[in-house]
Motif scaffolding. Structure first.
Motif, PDB file in Angstrom:
ATOM      1  N   GLU A 135       0.824  -1.215   0.000  1.00 25.84           N
ATOM      2  CA  GLU A 135       0.000   0.000   0.000  1.00 25.84           C
ATOM      3  C   GLU A 135       0.858   1.265   0.000  1.00 25.84           C
ATOM      4  O   GLU A 135       0.513   2.247  -0.653  1.00 25.84           O
ATOM      5  CB  GLU A 135      -0.982   0.016   1.176  1.00 25.84           C
ATOM      6  N   HIS A 136       1.976   1.255   0.684  1.00 27.84           N
ATOM      7  CA  HIS A 136       2.863   2.419   0.697  1.00 27.84           C
ATOM      8  C   HIS A 136       3.642   2.535  -0.611  1.00 27.84           C
ATOM      9  O   HIS A 136       3.890   3.637  -1.086  1.00 27.84           O
ATOM     10  CB  HIS A 136       3.834   2.347   1.877  1.00 27.84           C
ATOM     11  N   ARG A 137       4.018   1.406  -1.165  1.00 25.05           N
ATOM     12  CA  ARG A 137       4.780   1.408  -2.415  1.00 25.05           C
ATOM     13  C   ARG A 137       3.954   2.009  -3.550  1.00 25.05           C
ATOM     14  O   ARG A 137       4.448   2.829  -4.321  1.00 25.05           O
ATOM     15  CB  ARG A 137       5.221  -0.006  -2.774  1.00 25.05           C
ATOM     16  N   GLY A 138       2.686   1.653  -3.633  1.00 27.40           N
ATOM     17  CA  GLY A 138       1.829   2.188  -4.687  1.00 27.40           C
ATOM     18  C   GLY A 138       1.670   3.696  -4.593  1.00 27.40           C
ATOM     19  O   GLY A 138       1.798   4.416  -5.591  1.00 27.40           O
ATOM     20  N   HIS A 139       1.410   4.207  -3.383  1.00 25.37           N
ATOM     21  CA  HIS A 139       1.260   5.656  -3.190  1.00 25.37           C
ATOM     22  C   HIS A 139       2.563   6.381  -3.485  1.00 25.37           C
ATOM     23  O   HIS A 139       2.560   7.447  -4.111  1.00 25.37           O
ATOM     24  CB  HIS A 139       0.811   5.964  -1.755  1.00 25.37           C
ATOM     25  N   THR A 140       3.652   5.810  -3.036  1.00 23.54           N
ATOM     26  CA  THR A 140       4.958   6.456  -3.244  1.00 23.54           C
ATOM     27  C   THR A 140       5.306   6.499  -4.718  1.00 23.54           C
ATOM     28  O   THR A 140       5.801   7.521  -5.221  1.00 23.54           O
ATOM     29  CB  THR A 140       6.051   5.710  -2.455  1.00 23.54           C
ATOM     30  N   ARG A 141       5.040   5.442  -5.432  1.00 26.24           N
ATOM     31  CA  ARG A 141       5.377   5.416  -6.858  1.00 26.24           C
ATOM     32  C   ARG A 141       4.481   6.350  -7.673  1.00 26.24           C
ATOM     33  O   ARG A 141       4.949   6.961  -8.636  1.00 26.24           O
ATOM     34  CB  ARG A 141       5.343   3.981  -7.375  1.00 26.24           C
ATOM     35  N   ARG A 142       3.220   6.497  -7.287  1.00 27.28           N
ATOM     36  CA  ARG A 142       2.370   7.504  -7.947  1.00 27.28           C
ATOM     37  C   ARG A 142       2.909   8.907  -7.683  1.00 27.28           C
ATOM     38  O   ARG A 142       2.921   9.748  -8.577  1.00 27.28           O
ATOM     39  CB  ARG A 142       0.922   7.382  -7.461  1.00 27.28           C
ATOM     40  N   PHE A 143       3.354   9.136  -6.454  1.00 30.63           N
ATOM     41  CA  PHE A 143       3.944  10.422  -6.091  1.00 30.63           C
ATOM     42  C   PHE A 143       5.183  10.709  -6.944  1.00 30.63           C
ATOM     43  O   PHE A 143       5.375  11.819  -7.428  1.00 30.63           O
ATOM     44  CB  PHE A 143       4.293  10.400  -4.594  1.00 30.63           C
ATOM     45  N   ILE A 144       6.010   9.695  -7.155  1.00 27.31           N
ATOM     46  CA  ILE A 144       7.227   9.859  -7.964  1.00 27.31           C
ATOM     47  C   ILE A 144       6.855  10.174  -9.415  1.00 27.31           C
ATOM     48  O   ILE A 144       7.436  11.069 -10.034  1.00 27.31           O
ATOM     49  CB  ILE A 144       8.124   8.605  -7.876  1.00 27.31           C
TER      50      ILE A 144
END
Length: 134
Positions: free
Chosen positions: A92-101
């Motif tokens: 769940e954190h990886r998905g949000h972080t990668r969208r942010f990137i």
């Protein structure tokens, strides 16, 4: 004096404390935003210093060409590094972080160039005020 092996084994926790991934992600995003904002200005100071080390004839024009391009390139490079490092996060954190990137490729250059423009305006205003007193 010291603890023997049995006492150390008994006092050693079995599992490490849980990691607060929300705080880790928030802190990493904050540093990533700072990176995007600061890179063109940092590159401009470095280019100014390197170009003026011997002679300051070509410095203003080359600095204004080098800083934005190199700053945005370094921002994208750090985005790639950040993407790779985010693979160690839970799903769940990886998905949000990668969208942010990915979204940072839109707002990052604008932020960096905006901060760069403000820094250049402050530098030229400061230089103009300084020349009044010389």
């Amino acid at each position: 004096m010291g603890m023997n092996l049995d006492e150390r084994v008994r006092r050693t926790p079995l599992a490490p404390p849980p990691v607060d991934f929300d705080a880790v992600v928030k802190r990493s995003k904050r540093w990533y935003i700072i990176w995007w904002g600061a890179m063109p200005s940092v590159v401009a100071v470095a280019a100014f210093t390197m170009l003026c080390a011997k002679e300051c004839i070509a410095m203003p024009w080359l600095t204004l060409l080098i800083a934005p391009v190199a700053g945005i390139s370094l921002g994208i490079l750090w985005g790639i590094v950040y993407w790779v490092k985010s693979s160690s996060l839970p799903d769940e954190h990886r998905g949000h972080t990668r969208r942010f990137i990915l979204l940072s490729l839109l707002w990052g250059p604008i932020l960096g160039l905006g901060v760069f423009k403000i820094a250049m305006m402050a530098a030229t205003t400061g230089a103009a005020v300084l020349t009044l007193f010389i």
